[in-house]
Scaffold this motif. Structure first.
Motif: not given
Length: 184
Positions: A101, A112, A140-142, A161
């Motif tokens: 990240s 993200t 969401l890519n978190k 992800t």
């Protein structure tokens, strides 16, 4: 005797000149690499000594155990861009995972995902999943760090992800995971 002295002086003089030139820049014909990566201990990289990392692509969960596998929390500086992440490889070297990240790691942080990769090797074949270029609908890519460098806790958190098989034969799928890693 004079001839011998002349020969010695002739040999010493070039050596003296060459040795005086050592402070001058030397142009070596070595290809320069544009990316400078700092992963030294002073950059905050830590190997977990206990805890686990769970990665769940679809309906299968893969667990890395810090007591027997290698799991590290890393901080990297690439061309003045900061990243943090987790990387792991199992003891048998048949499976590895990494997620990163942008920015700095901190407790209570949601950020993200910049990159992720999951690799499997069964001897005859290998499978590679990487971060999908576009996330699936509503995905969401978190990465969420609940704890970071607090007492004996290295880091604790979760991630979601979207990854796809590198061969492109499958649709992107959601990969979820959790980690609870300790340095003591």
């Amino acid at each position: 005797m004079r001839f011998l002295r002349f020969i010695l002086m002739a040999l010493i003089f070039p050596v003296a000149i060459v040795s005086c030139q050592k402070d001058q820049p030397v142009d070596l014909t070595v290809e320069k690499v544009a990316v400078k990566t700092d992963t030294s201990n002073t950059s905050g990289n830590f190997l977990a000594v206990k805890g686990s990392l769970n990665v769940t692509p679809g309906d299968s969960t893969y667990t890395f155990d810090a007591a027997k596998d290698s799991i590290a929390f890393i901080n990297v500086n690439i061309d003045s861009n900061k990243y943090f992440g987790i990387t792991a490889i199992n003891k048998q070297h048949t499976m590895s995972f990494g997620i990163s990240s942008p920015g700095f790691a901190a407790p209570d942080l949601t950020n993200t995902v910049a990159g992720s990769q999951l690799l499997f090797s069964t001897g005859k074949q290998s499978v590679e999943y990487t971060l999908a270029q576009t996330s699936g609908p509503g995905e969401l890519n978190k990465i969420n760090l609940v704890n970071y460098m607090q007492d004996s806790v290295l880091t604790k958190g979760t991630f979601t992800t979207v990854m796809m098989n590198k061969d492109g034969k499958q649709e992107p799928s959601t990969v979820k995971g959790s980690f609870n890693l300790f340095i003591k």
